[in-house]
Design an enzyme around this catalytic site. Structure first.
Site, PDB file in Angstrom:
ATOM      1  N   LYS A  48     -27.452 -27.265  51.934  1.00 28.99           N
ATOM      2  CA  LYS A  48     -27.049 -25.852  51.243  1.00 28.99           C
ATOM      3  C   LYS A  48     -26.986 -25.945  49.716  1.00 28.99           C
ATOM      4  O   LYS A  48     -27.430 -24.997  49.221  1.00 28.99           O
ATOM      5  CB  LYS A  48     -26.018 -25.041  51.811  1.00 28.99           C
ATOM      6  CG  LYS A  48     -26.020 -25.068  53.420  1.00 28.99           C
ATOM      7  CD  LYS A  48     -26.708 -23.833  53.870  1.00 28.99           C
ATOM      8  CE  LYS A  48     -26.525 -23.622  55.500  1.00 28.99           C
ATOM      9  NZ  LYS A  48     -27.011 -24.634  56.417  1.00 28.99           N
TER      10      LYS A  48
HETATM   11  C1  LIG Z   1     -27.599 -24.469  57.572  1.00 27.31           C
HETATM   12  C2  LIG Z   1     -27.874 -25.815  58.080  1.00 27.31           C
HETATM   13  C3  LIG Z   1     -28.988 -26.235  59.056  1.00 27.31           C
HETATM   14  C4  LIG Z   1     -30.112 -24.941  59.369  1.00 27.31           C
HETATM   15  O1  LIG Z   1     -30.623 -24.448  58.470  1.00 27.31           O
HETATM   16  P1  LIG Z   1     -31.290 -23.115  58.442  1.00 27.31           P
HETATM   17  O2  LIG Z   1     -31.827 -22.841  56.989  1.00 27.31           O
HETATM   18  O3  LIG Z   1     -30.263 -22.152  58.771  1.00 27.31           O
HETATM   19  O4  LIG Z   1     -32.117 -23.146  59.703  1.00 27.31           O
HETATM   20  C5  LIG Z   1     -29.147 -27.433  59.545  1.00 27.31           C
HETATM   21  N1  LIG Z   1     -28.147 -28.324  59.167  1.00 27.31           N
HETATM   22  C6  LIG Z   1     -27.153 -28.122  58.392  1.00 27.31           C
HETATM   23  C7  LIG Z   1     -26.218 -29.488  58.059  1.00 27.31           C
HETATM   24  C8  LIG Z   1     -26.875 -27.113  57.887  1.00 27.31           C
HETATM   25  O5  LIG Z   1     -25.966 -27.097  57.015  1.00 27.31           O
END
Ligand SMILES: *Cc1c(COP(=O)(O)O)cnc(C)c1O
Length: 496
Positions: free
Chosen positions: A112
């Site tokens: 993120k």
């Molecule tokens: C948010 C997240 C995901 C999923 O990503 P999306 O874009 O919501 O599909 C997968 N792994 C981790 C560690 C995340 O923080």
């Protein structure tokens, strides 16, 4: 070419990128999508000579056409700096013939950060461009990682406040500790009694509440979203797929034009959608493999063409993927329906009324390059253990879900295409699950004993993000019911 952004749910007038970033969600509840997907203006060969920041500029300028060169470069350079603990920003690690694209080297050690370290800059720049005088209130629902990454990005950014809702019993202990110790006088963190979907639905309701918006405007506030529905989150994520390809090209792992597959551990469908956008822009990507945990709505969708959230919500060891309503899928559905906003609005209405919708045979054909797969908890743990024992590389639980799906896909399809797995979190973020997978004996240790043990096993230094929370005091302890979210927001804004 100017790119504008239109809603997936009506034919309302398209808006500029900066306006779409400010609004987050369209008025009609739809998501903003570019009026067309731009093509990369440089070849992969040319891009392979650029660093991450330069690549980011080349990609993002094509989407954010109302930003000046100076504005965009300032945003990029403010985001991708020493907050990341490696100069490459998103390095590749090879393990057992697969390339792990490590997207967890930012401030909160999850992918993120790739988008949320730049979003505050995109947002404040957008506010300036549009003469916004109100204070911007970032309202976010999180399954764990978005919350902390958004808090870190927005903490003490002038002209902003941030309120994060998370499922009280649905995040890892480290994730929770990271959030409730967040500093910054403009930050608020709230646990809700409910799951992530409850938090997300509650946040969407607040965004759609016109009376609240009016009241806030009178008090000098307006909402914006840091959730992955914001186009300002999606665009920065396209960058690392371009970058991953050009690194493999630069290192001679791929020859020019040779395709690669990507496997993405998926929750809200933002990360894999970015890969799809990269493919459409001209990156030689072949298959897009969507990996789910036991909440395998997307796996079933790709198999059957029916999206059906009517099922039990399962808490897994990959909580950031414990999602039954993948918001960003709407952008793909809209596109493969020939950008028919009325048909899309009907499907989304059906999703909110009945919890399901179907796509047509014609639309299914548009999904030919997607594959869905899933991993059970058992498979996920076995994968972490085996990869560690075979080559000393430790992945987190989310990445392991993708690792399992990658192995299954390659075995079943005999597809030998070079493959990158999006590695979305540091194993230090999910230490307890990771260490338990390696050896059940670790379950008796405390969280921070486990951190030190993981350091010893993996030889990877403990990230700063973890060191910081060892002794940090809890600064946020608000917990509420899901129908109290509005009251909580008003209280924080001093509007009662
Ligand atoms: C948010 C997240 C995901 C999923 O990503 P999306 O874009 O919501 O599909 C997968 N792994 C981790 C560690 C995340 O923080």
């Amino acid at each position: 070419m100017e790119i504008l952004y239109k809603s997936t749910r009506s034919n309302s007038e398209p808006v500029k990128a900066s306006e779409a970033i400010l609004k987050g969600l369209a008025k009609d509840g739809g998501l903003f999508v570019p009026t067309s997907l731009p093509k990369l203006s440089l070849s992969m060969e040319e891009l392979s000579k650029m660093n991450y920041q330069e690549t980011a500029y080349e990609v993002m300028k094509l989407f954010l056409t109302d930003f000046t060169e100076e504005e965009l470069k300032h945003c990029i350079n403010s985001a991708y700096d020493s907050k990341f603990d490696v100069e490459e920003i998103a390095p590749l690690a090879e393990a057992k013939g697969v390339y792990y694209l490590e997207l967890f080297h930012g401030a909160t050690i999850a992918f993120k950060d790739m988008a949320l370290s730049i979003l505050p800059h995109l947002l404040t720049t957008s506010a300036k461009k549009n003469n916004v005088k109100n204070e911007i209130v970032i309202l976010t629902a999180t399954s764990g990682d978005t919350g902390k990454a958004a808090l870190a990005g927005f903490a003490d950014v002038p002209g902003t406040k941030i309120i994060v809702f998370y499922p009280k019993n649905g995040v890892s202990p480290i994730q929770e500790k990271q959030m409730v110790t967040q500093k910054g006088s403009n930050t608020h963190v709230v646990g809700i009694h409910g799951n992530f979907d409850d938090a997300q639905t509650g946040v969407k309701k607040l965004f759609a509440d016109e009376a609240l918006a009016k009241e806030m405007d009178e008090k000098g506030f307006q909402f914006s979203s840091a959730n992955s529905i914001n186009i300002g989150r999606l665009v920065p994520q396209v960058v690392y797929y371009v970058y991953a390809y050009t690194r493999l090209l630069a290192n001679g792992k791929l020859s020019e034009g040779e395709k690669m597959n990507v496997v993405v551990p998926t929750g809200n469908f933002g990360n894999i959608l970015a890969a799809y956008y990269a493919k459409n822009m001209g990156v030689p990507i072949d298959k897009l493999v969507c990996a789910s945990n036991d909440n395998k709505v997307l796996y079933d969708f790709f198999r059957t063409g029916t999206y059906d959230r009517n099922r039990e919500f399962i808490l897994t060891s990959s909580p950031s993927m414990d999602i039954l309503i993948s918001s960003n899928l709407e952008r793909l559905i809209y596109k493969i329906a020939g950008e028919d906003s009325a048909a899309n609005a009907e499907r989304m209405d059906s999703l909110s009324r009945n919890g399901s919708y179907e796509i047509t045979e014609e639309m299914k054909k548009e999904l030919a390059d997607f594959r869905g797969g899933y991993a059970t908890e058992e498979e996920t743990f076995a994968f972490i253990k085996e990869l560690y024992e075979d080559c000393g590389y430790v992945t987190d639980t989310h990445t392991a879900v993708a690792g399992v799906v990658c192995e299954k896909y390659r075995k079943e399809s005999k597809d030998k295409t070079k493959t990158i797995v999006a590695s979305t979190a540091s194993p230090y973020k999910f230490t307890r699950s990771v260490m338990k997978a390696i050896d059940p004996k670790y379950d008796s240790m405390t969280d921070f004993e486990l951190v030190d043990e993981l350091c010893r096993l993996s030889g990877v230094a403990v990230p700063k993000a973890i060191e910081e929370i060892r002794t940090a005091p809890v600064l946020h302890d608000t917990v509420c019911e899901k129908d109290e979210m509005k009251a909580v927001v008003k209280k924080f804004l001093g509007m009662e």
